[in-house]
Enzyme design. Structure first.
Site, PDB file in Angstrom:
ATOM      1  N   HIS A 260      -4.269 -15.849 -30.868  1.00 20.41           N
ATOM      2  CA  HIS A 260      -3.602 -17.070 -30.414  1.00 20.41           C
ATOM      3  C   HIS A 260      -4.573 -17.911 -29.593  1.00 20.41           C
ATOM      4  O   HIS A 260      -5.286 -17.387 -28.745  1.00 20.41           O
ATOM      5  CB  HIS A 260      -2.393 -16.708 -29.547  1.00 20.41           C
ATOM      6  CG  HIS A 260      -1.643 -17.901 -29.058  1.00 20.41           C
ATOM      7  ND1 HIS A 260      -0.655 -18.517 -29.794  1.00 20.41           N
ATOM      8  CD2 HIS A 260      -1.751 -18.609 -27.912  1.00 20.41           C
ATOM      9  CE1 HIS A 260      -0.195 -19.549 -29.116  1.00 20.41           C
ATOM     10  NE2 HIS A 260      -0.832 -19.630 -27.975  1.00 20.41           N
TER      11      HIS A 260
ATOM     12  N   ARG B 160      10.500 -27.927 -19.180  1.00 21.39           N
ATOM     13  CA  ARG B 160       9.291 -27.965 -18.331  1.00 21.39           C
ATOM     14  C   ARG B 160       8.488 -29.233 -18.584  1.00 21.39           C
ATOM     15  O   ARG B 160       7.918 -29.823 -17.667  1.00 21.39           O
ATOM     16  CB  ARG B 160       8.424 -26.734 -18.611  1.00 21.39           C
ATOM     17  CG  ARG B 160       8.997 -25.452 -18.048  1.00 21.39           C
ATOM     18  CD  ARG B 160       8.337 -24.236 -18.679  1.00 21.39           C
ATOM     19  NE  ARG B 160       6.898 -24.252 -18.525  1.00 21.39           N
ATOM     20  CZ  ARG B 160       6.029 -23.734 -19.402  1.00 21.39           C
ATOM     21  NH1 ARG B 160       6.460 -23.148 -20.503  1.00 21.39           N
ATOM     22  NH2 ARG B 160       4.741 -23.798 -19.186  1.00 21.39           N
TER      23      ARG B 160
ATOM     24  N   ASP C 195      12.418 -19.861 -25.079  1.00 17.34           N
ATOM     25  CA  ASP C 195      11.159 -20.559 -24.804  1.00 17.34           C
ATOM     26  C   ASP C 195      11.221 -22.001 -25.295  1.00 17.34           C
ATOM     27  O   ASP C 195      10.742 -22.919 -24.635  1.00 17.34           O
ATOM     28  CB  ASP C 195       9.986 -19.825 -25.465  1.00 17.34           C
ATOM     29  CG  ASP C 195       8.694 -20.616 -25.289  1.00 17.34           C
ATOM     30  OD1 ASP C 195       8.290 -20.820 -24.133  1.00 17.34           O
ATOM     31  OD2 ASP C 195       8.117 -21.060 -26.297  1.00 17.34           O
TER      32      ASP C 195
ATOM     33  N   SER D   9       5.608 -17.780 -21.941  1.00 13.26           N
ATOM     34  CA  SER D   9       5.912 -18.592 -23.117  1.00 13.26           C
ATOM     35  C   SER D   9       5.049 -18.137 -24.303  1.00 13.26           C
ATOM     36  O   SER D   9       5.544 -17.866 -25.409  1.00 13.26           O
ATOM     37  CB  SER D   9       5.659 -20.058 -22.769  1.00 13.26           C
ATOM     38  OG  SER D   9       5.572 -20.859 -23.914  1.00 13.26           O
TER      39      SER D   9
HETATM   40  N1  URA Z   1       1.518 -22.969 -25.099  1.00 15.02           N
HETATM   41  C1  URA Z   1       2.737 -22.400 -25.135  1.00 15.02           C
HETATM   42  O1  URA Z   1       3.147 -21.886 -26.159  1.00 15.02           O
HETATM   43  N2  URA Z   1       3.487 -22.409 -24.017  1.00 15.02           N
HETATM   44  C2  URA Z   1       3.078 -22.939 -22.854  1.00 15.02           C
HETATM   45  O2  URA Z   1       3.799 -22.898 -21.881  1.00 15.02           O
HETATM   46  C3  URA Z   1       1.802 -23.533 -22.836  1.00 15.02           C
HETATM   47  C4  URA Z   1       1.042 -23.533 -23.969  1.00 15.02           C
END
Ligand code: URA
Length: 433
Positions: free
Chosen positions: A82, A168, A161, A183
């Site tokens: 990732h 957020r 999320d 997240s």
């Molecule tokens: N990428 C994500 O998936 N979540 C975050 O909070 C920040 C970057």
């Protein structure tokens, strides 16, 4: 339990129990906790932080808020990768087939572009016919058959999320490290990875602007991984200038194919080998990075890495001839060179500005569901530390619209800094945690 008491508890700096965290995540997902309370909660977390225990529990609760993928029908250790997001970051397009060609199954769910940073799924769609949407069974079957699939997020993955991230974004609480870490890790855990290699980008074009901030985030994610029994490694890599030369969907696919053929830019190749080698080690194929790296280099040299990409394109309905004929990718109508206004050394190529310029050209979205132009983008001719003569080409803009070209051109020109002093060479990889 009452949400108002839980907000006060965090406001006053106390640690939650696992049950309290589950109450918050479940309540927010099912709508019984309203946005205004969750906003106050997120702000309390931003100021007070979370302990490693709380962050781990938050991650697990978010991972459990929707579908969870079970990859156990695929033999072997499933290692995911990732990136926290960057400009010109086509690493997944290189690493996924490369690692799969070495025998580690890669079952990857990727995202679309976000803000000034691109997304793997958009890039793959520049290959004619390529299907990024696969149902669960097709996805698993493809990985069992050829050891590789890269698809868009399917099903109802981590709805907590999704909701919290959107909240957020509009309540100035994106920056809270426990919230970023949970997240990212909740999505990786829900998508079924046994082990995870995180590419934490550092610099102007990234979320984390310096190594210290990136280290805090990386350590939080590695600690979550440890807590939930998924081996996690974080590679901190530079995002002060774009990765490689190409920025823009089809242009990046082209560069990724060249890299899989062994003719890619030095930085992209190095990062792909670093991340790929760690994935082979976590997957149990090699005891150390050095041997794993050599193996990956051999996969590139023998053509097996690019063959794996061809297999994936075929399996997902795309025109696999693109692997041999890059001219089959969409191409922009206009190609315009940006010239150096003075001679000297390149000391800066602001990745964020290049990312914005590529969005202005149409390669990224201005609004959530806007269509994108897969052909447009920017190809750098120079990188930091290179010498240029006056009027030499710094970058070539690929555009389909004169107005968009004009505004992108200004942004690109302002991204470059040229000096008589040769800058110190910055590392590409800062640290591995
Ligand atoms: N990428 C994500 O998936 N979540 C975050 O909070 C920040 C970057």
């Amino acid at each position: 339990m009452r949400m108002v008491d839980l907000i006060a508890k965090k406001r006053d700096g106390h640690e939650y129990t696992a049950e309290e965290i589950r109450f918050i995540v479940q309540g927010y997902t099912d709508g019984s906790i309203p946005d205004y309370q969750m906003s106050a909660w997120a702000m309390a977390v931003l100021f007070r932080g979370m302990t490693p225990f709380e962050t781990g529990e938050l991650t697990l609760a978010m991972a459990a808020s929707g579908d969870q993928f079970d990859l156990s029908s695929i033999p072997g250790v499933k290692v995911d990768k990732h990136s926290t997001g960057g400009v010109g970051d086509k690493t997944t397009l290189v690493v996924a087939p490369l690692v799969a060609s070495a025998g580690i199954p890669v079952a990857k769910m990727s995202g679309r572009g976000l803000g000034h940073s691109g997304g793997t799924i958009d890039k793959l769609e520049s290959i004619a016919g390529f299907q990024v949407e696969r149902n669960r069974e097709q996805f698993l079957q493809q990985v069992r058959d050829i050891g590789l699939a890269v698809v868009g997020q399917t099903g109802n993955l981590t709805p907590a999320d999704k909701k919290l991230y959107a909240l957020r974004d509009v309540t100035a609480t994106v920056e809270a490290v426990p919230l970023i870490a949970s997240s990212i890790m909740s999505k990786k855990i829900a998508s079924g990875a046994d082990a995870i290699v995180l590419d934490v980008k550092v610099g102007k074009g990234a979320f984390m602007k310096n190594v210290e901030e990136a280290e805090v985030l990386a350590e939080a994610m590695v600690s979550i991984g440890r807590q939930v029994g998924r081996q996690t490694v974080a590679v901190l890599s530079d995002m002060n200038q774009p990765l490689g030369f190409a920025v823009g969907n089809a242009l990046e696919v082209k560069e990724a194919i060249e890299t899989l053929r062994g003719h890619g830019p030095e930085d992209l190749t190095e990062l792909a080998l670093t991340i790929g080698a760690r994935m082979l080690v976590l997957g149990g194929l090699f005891a150390d990075d050095t041997a794993a790296r050599e193996h990956l280099k051999e996969r590139i040299a023998s053509g097996q890495a690019v063959e794996k990409l061809r297999e994936m394109i075929q399996a997902q309905g795309g025109d696999a001839r693109v692997v041999d004929d890059l001219d089959l990718l969409p191409a922009a109508r206009i190609q315009h060179g940006i010239k150096a206004k003075r001679a000297g050394f390149i000391t800066k190529i602001d990745a964020e500005k290049i990312g914005h310029a590529s969005v202005e050209l149409g390669a990224g979205r201005m609004t959530k569901d806007a269509p994108i132009d897969l052909a447009v983008g920017i190809v750098l001719r120079k990188k930091i530390g290179d010498r240029v003569d006056r009027d030499e080409t710094l970058a070539v803009v690929h555009a389909n619209d004169e107005h968009m070209l004009a505004s992108a051109q200004k942004e690109i020109e302002s991204a470059f800094e040229i000096s008589t002093e040769n800058p110190d060479k910055k590392s590409l990889i800062y640290k591995i945690i």
